[in-house]
Write a protein that holds these residues in place. Structure first.
Motif, PDB file in Angstrom:
ATOM      1  N   ALA A   1       0.828  -1.209   0.000  1.00 60.38           N
ATOM      2  CA  ALA A   1       0.000   0.000   0.000  1.00 60.38           C
ATOM      3  C   ALA A   1       0.863   1.260   0.000  1.00 60.38           C
ATOM      4  O   ALA A   1       0.568   2.237  -0.708  1.00 60.38           O
ATOM      5  N   ILE A   2       1.938   1.238   0.793  1.00 59.47           N
ATOM      6  CA  ILE A   2       2.841   2.393   0.819  1.00 59.47           C
ATOM      7  C   ILE A   2       3.474   2.612  -0.549  1.00 59.47           C
ATOM      8  O   ILE A   2       3.545   3.747  -1.059  1.00 59.47           O
ATOM      9  N   GLY A   3       3.930   1.533  -1.179  1.00 60.60           N
ATOM     10  CA  GLY A   3       4.574   1.656  -2.481  1.00 60.60           C
ATOM     11  C   GLY A   3       3.632   2.129  -3.562  1.00 60.60           C
ATOM     12  O   GLY A   3       4.011   2.948  -4.409  1.00 60.60           O
TER      13      GLY A   3
ATOM     14  N   PRO B   1      15.244  -1.210   4.280  1.00 63.78           N
ATOM     15  CA  PRO B   1      15.937  -0.395   5.288  1.00 63.78           C
ATOM     16  C   PRO B   1      16.764   0.744   4.700  1.00 63.78           C
ATOM     17  O   PRO B   1      17.127   1.676   5.430  1.00 63.78           O
ATOM     18  N   GLU B   2      17.047   0.700   3.399  1.00 62.81           N
ATOM     19  CA  GLU B   2      17.893   1.733   2.798  1.00 62.81           C
ATOM     20  C   GLU B   2      17.104   2.978   2.393  1.00 62.81           C
ATOM     21  O   GLU B   2      17.684   4.051   2.258  1.00 62.81           O
ATOM     22  N   VAL B   3      15.794   2.860   2.183  1.00 65.93           N
ATOM     23  CA  VAL B   3      14.965   4.004   1.787  1.00 65.93           C
ATOM     24  C   VAL B   3      14.636   4.826   3.026  1.00 65.93           C
ATOM     25  O   VAL B   3      14.193   4.288   4.043  1.00 65.93           O
TER      26      VAL B   3
ATOM     27  N   ASP C   1      12.995   8.734   4.684  1.00 65.21           N
ATOM     28  CA  ASP C   1      12.158   9.903   4.409  1.00 65.21           C
ATOM     29  C   ASP C   1      13.027  11.158   4.351  1.00 65.21           C
ATOM     30  O   ASP C   1      14.183  11.159   4.789  1.00 65.21           O
ATOM     31  N   THR C   2      12.457  12.222   3.830  1.00 72.12           N
ATOM     32  CA  THR C   2      13.225  13.454   3.617  1.00 72.12           C
ATOM     33  C   THR C   2      13.080  14.450   4.756  1.00 72.12           C
ATOM     34  O   THR C   2      13.665  15.535   4.693  1.00 72.12           O
ATOM     35  N   VAL C   3      12.312  14.111   5.786  1.00 69.34           N
ATOM     36  CA  VAL C   3      12.095  15.044   6.891  1.00 69.34           C
ATOM     37  C   VAL C   3      12.924  14.628   8.104  1.00 69.34           C
ATOM     38  O   VAL C   3      13.826  15.343   8.547  1.00 69.34           O
ATOM     39  N   HIS C   4      12.620  13.470   8.648  1.00 68.92           N
ATOM     40  CA  HIS C   4      13.312  12.997   9.851  1.00 68.92           C
ATOM     41  C   HIS C   4      14.448  12.025   9.557  1.00 68.92           C
ATOM     42  O   HIS C   4      15.114  11.574  10.482  1.00 68.92           O
ATOM     43  N   LYS C   5      14.623  11.691   8.292  1.00 68.53           N
ATOM     44  CA  LYS C   5      15.671  10.765   7.873  1.00 68.53           C
ATOM     45  C   LYS C   5      15.500   9.385   8.513  1.00 68.53           C
ATOM     46  O   LYS C   5      16.477   8.679   8.760  1.00 68.53           O
ATOM     47  N   GLN C   6      14.258   9.025   8.760  1.00 70.76           N
ATOM     48  CA  GLN C   6      13.963   7.688   9.274  1.00 70.76           C
ATOM     49  C   GLN C   6      13.781   6.734   8.096  1.00 70.76           C
ATOM     50  O   GLN C   6      13.294   7.125   7.025  1.00 70.76           O
ATOM     51  N   SER C   7      14.152   5.482   8.280  1.00 70.82           N
ATOM     52  CA  SER C   7      14.065   4.515   7.200  1.00 70.82           C
ATOM     53  C   SER C   7      12.613   4.127   6.933  1.00 70.82           C
ATOM     54  O   SER C   7      11.734   4.275   7.791  1.00 70.82           O
ATOM     55  N   LEU C   8      12.386   3.634   5.732  1.00 72.27           N
ATOM     56  CA  LEU C   8      11.052   3.153   5.383  1.00 72.27           C
ATOM     57  C   LEU C   8      10.639   1.995   6.278  1.00 72.27           C
ATOM     58  O   LEU C   8       9.452   1.840   6.603  1.00 72.27           O
ATOM     59  N   LEU C   9      11.613   1.204   6.706  1.00 74.50           N
ATOM     60  CA  LEU C   9      11.312   0.084   7.596  1.00 74.50           C
ATOM     61  C   LEU C   9      10.769   0.585   8.925  1.00 74.50           C
ATOM     62  O   LEU C   9       9.881  -0.047   9.520  1.00 74.50           O
TER      63      LEU C   9
END
Length: 556
Positions: free
Chosen positions: A232-234, A254-256, A258-266
């Motif tokens: 769903a996210i993808g 784990p490598e992707v 976000d652009t705000v908090h720099k937290q991984s997609l995982l």
């Protein structure tokens, strides 16, 4: 006619034309030379389509004539090994031994003998395949020590030349091994017999783990939650409606970031799964078979299975060779039954292997892989991708739980910020039980106090008025002592009456009254007039009364 010409003069040193005819005499050697250990060709060669004559390759060599310098050959290939002179071992004992082998080979055998049972028991242990007397390592060492034909010949020649001198330890051991018929066949069969259980276990257990791994992947609910949430996210991020994705993408989650908090997609995936599906687990603890399968090389497993089958077939040939040399019937039957059982087990393992691999290919098709991608997919790599993702998911999940717990504690701290510790609910001054007991005790004290006050009023009203009369003499005191006993009796009766009222009041909670507070005097800071007159008036008090204009205290 003229006489035949004389023969040409011989070259220096005796020699003969070679190759010599089959019936010609072999020239006599003066020295011992090196021997060539080849296999002679003595059998008859039948004519074939390519070779219609009855001659072999070696028959065609008779026409090759040349002069052979035997003296030169004898000099060049003279056996340079030193004559086997008796070697002293233990100077005090005076024992001599015949040493034939070179130092390196002899040293290697002597070192190996230290890890083997006594040489006198080795032959019988090999003939009986006694695993108690010798283990698998011993068999491997003896396979490396098997004497060659050249070593056999040297040892036998040295023994014949020195019949009265014993052989060295290494030479005697090799001579003992050479006396065992079909030694190589016996050792290989014995090694296969000892290794079979381990080899079977190394093939069967990974296949069972792979079978369980496929069941775990199909039936695991947490994995379905994760894949559905990730899909769903993808689809939202890509702006497309995709049916699914290849599972190898799990390694990139784990490598992707976000652009705000720099937290991984995982991290965000884990947070959403925990929020939407509270019954989900950490995934890693539920797919143990997948983790075990990721550590197995299934290509090597296929090779080992084929190797087992090949060794089993060789063992049948070895058993036939061993049976020719007067093998006992019970032992032969025992070994035959063992090989039959091994053959059946290997056939079953091959069937299981084929079915498990086919089932795994169906699982890959179930995940959406194409037939071409299935051929290029490695089993342990596929399992490793899922296992490593599950491990990353568990680690991220624990981190999310810690952060949630930390935020909850912070909210609790914010609720009590700026308050006294005694005002909080968690104040540990007294427990609830102790507070309840204290309240009950205070209530009981209040009831008793109220009852006692009522009892004193009734007692004063019922008793006769007494006047405080000071006795002027001892006689008046004695006269007043008699009626005092009567007063004590009346007080005891009144006390019993008070106790009865207290009991009734305590047992009847409806009659309890709220204790009255003690009235305090209006002038709390009023001083005693006597103390004031005795100590005198202060300057301010004198001015207030207008008694003294100088302000000196006035004593009265």
């Amino acid at each position: 006619g003229a006489p035949p010409p004389p023969p040409p003069p011989k070259a220096p040193g005796s020699g003969h034309l070679g190759p010599a005819p089959r019936n010609s005499a072999i020239p006599v050697k003066k020295k011992k030379t090196v021997r060539l250990f080849w296999k002679e060709v003595n059998h008859y060669v039948p004519p074939t389509v390519a070779n219609t004559s009855k001659e072999s390759l070696w028959d065609t060599l008779r026409g090759v004539k040349f002069q052979l310098d035997t003296d030169k050959l004898e000099h060049l290939f003279e056996s340079r090994t030193k004559e086997q002179t008796p070697k002293k071992v233990g100077e005090g004992k005076g024992k001599n031994e015949v040493i034939v082998l070179d130092a390196k080979r002899s040293n290697q055998i002597n070192i190996g003998l230290t890890n083997l049972p006594p040489p006198r028991t080795i032959k019988q242990a090999i003939l009986n395949m006694d695993s108690v007397a010798m283990n698998r390592e011993g068999i491997e060492m003896i396979l490396k020590m098997i004497p060659s034909d050249e070593e056999k010949t040297k040892i036998q020649d040295a023994q014949m030349q020195n019949p009265d001198t014993p052989l060295g330890a290494a030479e005697q051991f090799l001579l003992t091994l050479s006396s065992i018929s079909e030694l190589t066949a016996r050792l290989n069969f014995w090694a296969f017999k000892l290794d079979y259980e381990t080899m079977e276990q190394e093939v069967a257990e990974p296949l069972m783990d792979l079978k369980q791994a496929m069941e775990q992947l199909k039936n695991n609910k947490t994995l379905r939650y994760i894949l559905a949430t990730l899909l769903a996210i993808g689809n939202f991020l890509n702006g497309a409606q995709c049916k699914g994705f290849q599972l190898d993408y799990l390694a990139k989650v784990p490598e992707v970031k976000d652009t705000v908090h720099k937290q991984s997609l995982l991290y965000h995936l884990c947070t959403m799964v925990m929020e939407k599906f509270p019954e989900s687990t950490d995934l890693y603890s539920e797919i143990g078979a997948v983790t075990r399968s990721s550590k197995v090389d299934f290509e090597l497993l296929t090779v080992n299975l084929a190797k087992m089958e090949k060794q089993c077939r060789s063992s049948w040939d070895n058993l036939k060779a061993i049976a020719k040399h007067n093998m006992a019937s019970p032992m032969k039957n025992k070994l035959t039954e063992f090989l039959k059982d091994c053959t059946e087990r290997i056939a079953i393992l091959k069937i299981v292997h084929r079915r498990v691999i086919n089932r795994f290919n169906k699982l890959l098709i179930f995940t959406g892989m194409t037939p071409q991608a299935i051929k290029d997919t490695n089993i342990n790599q596929f399992c490793k991708t899922i296992s490593e993702f599950a491990l990353e998911y568990r680690t991220t999940r624990e981190r999310v739980l810690q952060q949630q717990k930390k935020k909850a504690n912070q909210r609790e701290r914010n609720k009590t910020r700026g308050k006294m510790i005694t005002d909080t609910k968690n104040f540990a001054g007294k427990s609830k039980k102790e507070k309840k007991e204290e309240e009950e005790a205070n209530a009981l004290k209040a009831v008793l106090k109220h009852s006692a006050m009522n009892g004193e009023v009734n007692l004063n009203t019922s008793m006769e008025p007494r006047s405080r009369v000071r006795g002027k003499s001892t006689g008046d005191a004695r006269r007043g002592s008699v009626p005092a006993r009567g007063k004590d009796t009346d007080q005891d009766d009144n006390t019993e009456e008070i106790m009865e009222r207290l009991v009734k009041t305590a047992t009847n909670p409806g009659t309890r009254l709220i204790p009255r507070e003690r009235k305090r005097a209006r002038q709390v800071n009023r001083k005693s007039l006597r103390r004031t007159l005795k100590s005198g008036l202060s300057e301010q008090e004198s001015k207030a009364l207008g008694l003294s204009s100088k302000g000196n205290p006035v004593n009265i």
